[in-house]
Design a protein around this motif. Structure first.
Motif, PDB file in Angstrom:
ATOM      1  N   LYS A  38       0.820  -1.217   0.000  1.00  0.00           N
ATOM      2  CA  LYS A  38       0.000   0.000   0.000  1.00  0.00           C
ATOM      3  C   LYS A  38       0.857   1.273   0.000  1.00  0.00           C
ATOM      4  CE  LYS A  38      -3.845  -2.108   2.570  1.00  0.00           C
ATOM      5  NZ  LYS A  38      -3.207  -3.443   2.759  1.00  0.00           N
ATOM      6  N   PHE A  39       2.159   1.114   0.046  1.00  0.00           N
ATOM      7  CA  PHE A  39       3.060   2.268   0.081  1.00  0.00           C
ATOM      8  C   PHE A  39       2.834   3.143  -1.144  1.00  0.00           C
ATOM      9  CE2 PHE A  39       7.067   4.507  -0.611  1.00  0.00           C
ATOM     10  CZ  PHE A  39       7.385   4.954   0.664  1.00  0.00           C
ATOM     11  N   GLN A  40       2.725   4.458  -0.930  1.00  0.00           N
ATOM     12  CA  GLN A  40       2.439   5.389  -2.017  1.00  0.00           C
ATOM     13  C   GLN A  40       3.736   5.905  -2.649  1.00  0.00           C
ATOM     14  OE1 GLN A  40      -0.667   6.499  -3.248  1.00  0.00           O
ATOM     15  NE2 GLN A  40      -1.507   4.818  -2.014  1.00  0.00           N
ATOM     16  N   VAL A  41       3.801   5.844  -3.972  1.00  0.00           N
ATOM     17  CA  VAL A  41       4.965   6.346  -4.697  1.00  0.00           C
ATOM     18  C   VAL A  41       4.519   7.420  -5.692  1.00  0.00           C
ATOM     19  CG1 VAL A  41       6.270   4.204  -4.489  1.00  0.00           C
ATOM     20  CG2 VAL A  41       4.802   4.541  -6.479  1.00  0.00           C
ATOM     21  N   ALA A  42       5.410   8.367  -5.931  1.00  0.00           N
ATOM     22  CA  ALA A  42       5.203   9.360  -6.994  1.00  0.00           C
ATOM     23  C   ALA A  42       5.843   8.783  -8.246  1.00  0.00           C
ATOM     24  CB  ALA A  42       5.846  10.688  -6.615  1.00  0.00           C
ATOM     25  N   GLU A  43       5.010   8.389  -9.198  1.00  0.00           N
ATOM     26  CA  GLU A  43       5.492   7.581 -10.315  1.00  0.00           C
ATOM     27  C   GLU A  43       6.548   8.265 -11.177  1.00  0.00           C
ATOM     28  OE1 GLU A  43       2.290   8.233  -9.641  1.00  0.00           O
ATOM     29  OE2 GLU A  43       1.142   8.779 -11.429  1.00  0.00           O
ATOM     30  N   THR A  44       6.575   9.590 -11.198  1.00  0.00           N
ATOM     31  CA  THR A  44       7.532  10.279 -12.062  1.00  0.00           C
ATOM     32  C   THR A  44       8.769  10.782 -11.321  1.00  0.00           C
ATOM     33  OG1 THR A  44       6.331  12.361 -11.771  1.00  0.00           O
ATOM     34  CG2 THR A  44       5.749  11.003 -13.689  1.00  0.00           C
TER      35      THR A  44
END
Length: 239
Positions: A38-44
């Motif tokens: 569920k860890f949130q990443v900033a894809e760019t």
């Protein structure tokens, strides 16, 4: 974006499979091992590494396919080989689809993508995006045919076509055959074949060579594909 979705979108497995990879500690985000799917990443902007490989996020995919005969323009079929069956496992994605269709016995340029907006823009009847075909014809095409195509034809089923640009490439009077180029601004079912039939001839071979500003390169063999270049994508979008 959730980490498991990021990895699944990039083709590293199903959501269930990548959850397992994450829990095993195979994924790093910005140099730190992350075990929560569920860890949130900033894809760019975030650096995501899976088993030592840095992953660059790509949302939309664009492939230029040289479709061979005998393959249908569909995503899946229980009996026929589809254009997506031609893709290697590492390139295949469930969200890919062909933009429009080519008949089973028609060869040539087919765009494969997951970009629904671009597909709509290319196929919208209001846009009148040009499609260019090369064909072999049984019968001698004439200047009268060129004029008839230019004015628009009534084809089988009493359908009226838009004007189309017919160019006679060559004619073999002895064999009663012709080679033609045809530019359409619409995409009716079997349209090239039906237009040629409307002037009393028959298409025996058909290949699409252009869609909008995207041309079929000579170096792509039948059944092969590659990603569009930035230049090709810009040309297709009219940029």
């Amino acid at each position: 974006m959730r980490l498991d979705k990021f990895l699944a979108d990039m083709g590293f497995g199903s959501r269930k499979e990548v959850k397992g990879f994450i829990k095993k500690g195979l994924v790093q985000v910005n140099g730190v091992v992350v075990k929560s799917d569920k860890f949130q990443v900033a894809e760019t902007s975030d650096q995501v590494i899976f088993e030592g490989e840095q992953i660059t996020y790509q949302k939309d995919f664009y492939y230029l396919l040289n479709k061979p005969q005998g393959v249908i323009s569909a995503t899946q079929d229980n009996h026929e080989e589809t254009v997506l069956d031609l893709f290697a496992d590492e390139d295949y994605r469930e969200d890919l689809f062909p933009v429009g269709r080519l008949d089973k016995d028609t060869e040539g340029l087919l765009l494969i993508t997951n970009d629904g907006l671009l597909s709509h823009q290319l196929l919208s009847p209001k846009k009148h995006v040009e499609k260019e075909y090369y064909a072999h014809v049984s019968g001698v095409m004439t200047d009268e045919d060129v004029k008839a195509f230019d004015e628009g034809l009534v084809i089988s089923g009493d359908e009226q076509t838009l004007p189309a640009k017919l160019t006679i490439v060559s004619v073999d009077e002895a064999m009663s055959t012709s080679k033609i180029s045809l530019v359409l601004h619409e995409g009716k079912f079997h349209q090239v074949k039906r237009m040629v039939a409307a002037v009393g001839k028959e298409v025996t071979y058909l290949k699409r060579v252009r869609m909008g500003n995207l041309y079929l390169p000579e170096d792509i063999q039948l059944g092969s594909y590659r990603q569009l270049t930035e230049e090709e994508l810009k040309a297709l979008r009219g940029e």
